[in-house]
Design an enzyme around this catalytic site. Structure first.
Site, PDB file in Angstrom:
ATOM      1  N   HIS A 214       0.822  -1.213   0.000  1.00 51.89           N
ATOM      2  CA  HIS A 214       0.000   0.000   0.000  1.00 51.89           C
ATOM      3  C   HIS A 214       0.856   1.264   0.000  1.00 51.89           C
ATOM      4  CE1 HIS A 214      -3.342   2.598   1.804  1.00 51.89           C
ATOM      5  NE2 HIS A 214      -3.906   2.033   0.754  1.00 51.89           N
ATOM      6  N   LYS A 216       3.277   4.407  -1.180  1.00 54.01           N
ATOM      7  CA  LYS A 216       3.412   5.335  -2.299  1.00 54.01           C
ATOM      8  C   LYS A 216       4.733   6.075  -2.111  1.00 54.01           C
ATOM      9  CE  LYS A 216      -1.229   4.883  -1.637  1.00 54.01           C
ATOM     10  NZ  LYS A 216      -1.876   4.377  -0.417  1.00 54.01           N
ATOM     11  N   ASP A 221      17.054  10.614  -7.811  1.00 48.14           N
ATOM     12  CA  ASP A 221      18.485  10.911  -7.656  1.00 48.14           C
ATOM     13  C   ASP A 221      18.965  10.881  -6.210  1.00 48.14           C
ATOM     14  OD1 ASP A 221      18.560  11.208 -10.377  1.00 48.14           O
ATOM     15  OD2 ASP A 221      18.575  13.398 -10.372  1.00 48.14           O
ATOM     16  N   HIS A 391      -9.264  11.250   1.647  1.00 49.24           N
ATOM     17  CA  HIS A 391      -8.414  10.062   1.575  1.00 49.24           C
ATOM     18  C   HIS A 391      -7.091  10.268   2.320  1.00 49.24           C
ATOM     19  CE1 HIS A 391      -5.987   6.881  -0.587  1.00 49.24           C
ATOM     20  NE2 HIS A 391      -7.106   6.209  -0.341  1.00 49.24           N
ATOM     21  N   LYS A 393      -4.235  10.535   5.252  1.00 50.66           N
ATOM     22  CA  LYS A 393      -3.902   9.772   6.455  1.00 50.66           C
ATOM     23  C   LYS A 393      -2.920  10.613   7.267  1.00 50.66           C
ATOM     24  CE  LYS A 393      -4.261   6.577   2.847  1.00 50.66           C
ATOM     25  NZ  LYS A 393      -5.649   6.338   2.854  1.00 50.66           N
ATOM     26  N   ASP A 398      -0.427  18.537  19.605  1.00 55.49           N
ATOM     27  CA  ASP A 398       0.282  19.470  20.503  1.00 55.49           C
ATOM     28  C   ASP A 398       1.214  20.450  19.810  1.00 55.49           C
ATOM     29  OD1 ASP A 398      -1.022  18.052  22.441  1.00 55.49           O
ATOM     30  OD2 ASP A 398       0.749  16.997  23.185  1.00 55.49           O
TER      31      ASP A 398
END
Length: 473
Positions: A214, A216, A221, A391, A393, A398
């Protein structure tokens, strides 16, 4: 006679699985659920267990992390930057130590981290960076979906390969199931190295279908990297006919923290391709120690000893003193995260959760809602976003610590997916993420506990039914 033999073999196989369940030390409720499934659903129960129930963390089907080659590579990767001192991270020493033990990578400073909101800004930044690639481009995505973005990527890759840039692409066998063989062959024809992560094969179907990559990740470089929740799909730019615009959060990272993402890509590439060429220090860029944001990469998968991303979320929630703001599309938290959120809220901490009003899956929608009453009763503020599909996450607490990544707050992400998050120890970044959260909840509907608990019994029934599937969603 054949029926007798088949029944005997089935019973023996069932007993064998029961012994495995008891030896693996699953939670009692989960063990009981699988026992009931196996002995009440003839044949199908065992099939479901073999496909969804086995604990790879216990079985160690993939011993990638324990090979001498990988151990040596991790040591070389850690030597590429100077981690910060204990005095510098005293405020968050517990979570830093936890992540370092779970995911190898200690935090490093001297990073330039840019928050990218939604697809348009993210892909603009990605394409700008790809255009400037001189040596290599590494991409790893759960969803690699054909459309305008992949067409533009093909043209860019073609130009870069001609200029001597090495391009490697890793995509998930289930998440990118719609990716055509024609497109893959076109990439291969122009010189792109491309591999499918855990493809669906008859011989390995049961052992791999439930474990997905899952992540990404883009690394260019060794100098610049991207990670977050956005996949390669036009719906992040054009929207979706059913859900509207997909709202998501991504990161652009410059600095020594890029080494960690490169190392993760290299290990995933080696795991699938068996090619260790990419596990070479030449793919790391040399950085001088400078001022900048402090960041740390946390990653986990079904072959990890512990769920590092789950423990990261738990630790941030547990250590918060003032507030915790969470944006996540799939909050199916499990007992530990659920209790942590409730305890934090009941202790006087401002706990807020932002989700989408709409969902891309009916069962997931009702499963998520099955946790609302418990959270609301404990004082957790829940907001439903209606202008498209959230979508992202993210979690921020604080004004000091935050995380952006790929990990949903559900059992699948914690136990069955390969995930990666960036944890940022930077006050200014945390405030930026908090301010964005506060802007989003202004366009959202806050749930009221007294009203929500009076919802129709039909909705409660849907929630109860959907919650049964929470371990595999």
């Amino acid at each position: 006679m054949l029926l007798y033999i088949a029944t005997t073999l089935y019973i023996l196989l069932g007993i064998f699985i029961v012994i495995r369940l008891l030896l693996n030390g699953m939670r009692p409720t989960k063990t009981l659920a699988w026992l009931l499934t196996i002995f009440t659903i003839p044949v199908g129960g065992i099939f479901l267990y073999l496909m969804l129930g086995r604990n790879r963390r216990k079985n160690k089907l993939f011993r990638l992390k324990h090979t001498p080659k990988v151990t040596s590579y991790i040591t070389k990767a850690l030597d590429q930057y100077s981690p910060i001192t204990k005095e510098e991270y005293a405020e968050h020493h517990k979570i830093i130590s936890l992540i370092t033990k779970n995911s190898y990578f200690a935090p490093c400073t001297g990073n330039d981290i840019k928050l990218l909101k939604n697809g348009e800004a993210t892909f603009q930044a990605i394409f700008d960076a790809l255009e400037n690639a001189e040596h290599f481009i590494h991409l790893e995505y759960y969803i690699f979906e054909e459309g305008k973005l992949t067409s533009d990527l093909f043209e860019l890759f073609q130009k870069k390969v001609k200029n001597g840039v090495k391009v490697r692409v890793l995509y998930d066998g289930i998440g990118s199931m719609s990716l055509s063989k024609k497109y893959v062959k076109k990439l291969q024809y122009i010189g792109v190295e491309i591999h499918k992560f855990l493809p669906i094969k008859f011989g390995k179907f049961l052992s791999s279908i439930n474990y997905r990559n899952h992540r990404k990740i883009i690394v260019i470089d060794g100098k610049i990297a991207f990670t977050g929740g956005i996949n390669v799909s036009d719906k992040y730019v054009k929207g979706d006919a059913n859900l509207g615009v997909w709202h998501d959060m991504h990161l652009q990272l410059n600095g020594p923290v890029v080494h960690s993402l490169q190392a993760i890509f290299a290990m995933d590439w080696y795991m699938i391709s068996a090619n260790d060429e990419v596990m070479d220090t030449s793919y790391f860029h040399t950085y001088k120690k400078t001022e900048g944001s402090t960041a740390q990469i946390v990653h986990s998968g079904p072959d990890s000893d512990f769920s590092a991303t789950q423990q990261m979320y738990f630790s941030i929630i547990n250590e918060a003193k003032d507030y915790i703001y969470i944006t996540n599309p799939y909050i199916i938290p499990g007992e530990s995260i659920l209790d942590a959120l409730k305890v934090a809220s009941m202790s006087g901490i401002d706990v807020r959760v932002l989700l989408s009003e709409k969902s891309d899956n009916v069962i997931v929608k009702w499963c998520i809602r099955s946790y609302f009453e418990d959270l609301l009763q404990a004082g957790v503020k829940i907001y439903l976003f209606s202008e498209g599909f959230i979508h992202s996450k993210t979690i921020v607490a604080d004004n000091t610590i935050s995380s952006v990544g790929t990990t949903n707050m559900d059992v699948r992400s914690f136990e069955q997916n390969y995930e990666v998050n960036a944890v940022i120890y930077d006050d200014n970044f945390a405030i930026e993420l908090k301010d964005d959260f506060l802007r989003d909840i202004k366009n959202s509907k806050q749930l009221d506990f007294n009203i929500f608990k009076q919802r129709p019994w039909s909705e409660k029934l849907k929630e109860g039914f959907a919650k049964i599937f929470s371990p595999v969603l």
